[in-house]
Design an enzyme around this catalytic site. Structure first.
Site, mmCIF file in Angstrom:
data_model
loop_
_atom_site.group_PDB
_atom_site.id
_atom_site.type_symbol
_atom_site.label_atom_id
_atom_site.label_comp_id
_atom_site.label_asym_id
_atom_site.label_seq_id
_atom_site.Cartn_x
_atom_site.Cartn_y
_atom_site.Cartn_z
ATOM 1 N N SER A 105 0.824 -1.208 0.000
ATOM 2 C CA SER A 105 0.000 0.000 0.000
ATOM 3 C C SER A 105 0.856 1.256 0.000
ATOM 4 O O SER A 105 2.070 1.202 0.134
ATOM 5 C CB SER A 105 -0.987 0.022 1.171
ATOM 6 O OG SER A 105 -0.408 0.583 2.331
ATOM 7 N N TYR A 118 0.889 0.983 11.281
ATOM 8 C CA TYR A 118 0.551 0.618 9.907
ATOM 9 C C TYR A 118 1.684 1.007 8.961
ATOM 10 O O TYR A 118 2.130 0.198 8.140
ATOM 11 C CB TYR A 118 -0.762 1.285 9.487
ATOM 12 C CG TYR A 118 -1.190 0.883 8.095
ATOM 13 C CD1 TYR A 118 -1.815 -0.336 7.888
ATOM 14 C CD2 TYR A 118 -0.959 1.711 7.007
ATOM 15 C CE1 TYR A 118 -2.203 -0.719 6.613
ATOM 16 C CE2 TYR A 118 -1.341 1.328 5.733
ATOM 17 C CZ TYR A 118 -1.961 0.116 5.539
ATOM 18 O OH TYR A 118 -2.331 -0.267 4.277
#
Length: 168
Positions: A105, A118
């Site tokens: 991502s 994250y």
């Protein structure tokens, strides 16, 4: 087993294919090893794999991130990807090769305020993919280049340069 897994197996069967849903705790080594072994025993070594382990974690500034949340996110997002690689690569090599896509991502390319675990986990996936490429585990590492190409097309060159500055 989730309804989505059963539904996917059913759709593949309707098209004449063979499929099996395998439950796995992505952050547990024994669970991942069993799943890869079960798939290889049932279908032969995988021809491809998409390692897309990921759970979000937002709303925590770095100094207020709870340790249990940090560990949970890294266990799924980074350790899960590493474990999949650890057990997928030898089986693929034994069967003559294959292709693996590790999904990182945009969080693997630049900082996202309020998401330290994250971002750290997805940067780790990018680094892990680079190590695998350097060690000769992957023939090519194309995901980052393709992602940047797509970003340039959608949001423009200057925005991509700002987001990816000093990420190598």
């Amino acid at each position: 087993m989730s309804g989505y897994a059963r539904q996917t197996v059913g759709l593949i069967a309707e098209e004449g294919g063979r499929a099996e849903a395998v439950a796995v705790d992505i952050g547990d080594e024994l669970s991942v090893r069993r799943a890869v072994t079960q798939v290889a025993a049932t279908f032969g070594g995988p021809d491809f794999a998409v390692n897309n382990a990921g759970i979000p974690s937002t709303g925590h500034i770095l100094t207020e991130m709870p340790v249990h949340e940090w560990e949970r996110v890294l266990r799924v997002n980074l350790t899960g990807t590493w474990l999949r690689l650890k057990y997928e690569l030898p089986v693929m090599k034994q069967d003559g090769g294959g292709a693996i896509v590790n999904v990182a991502s945009n969080g693997g390319l630049y900082a996202i305020p309020g998401a330290p675990a994250y971002v750290a986990s997805k940067h780790g996936v990018v680094g892990l993919s680079k190590v695998a490429a350097y060690e000769g585990q992957f023939k090519k590492q194309i995901a980052r280049a393709e992602l940047q190409r797509q970003l340039r097309r959608r949001i423009g060159e200057q925005a991509v340069q700002r987001m990816t500055a000093d990420t190598d």
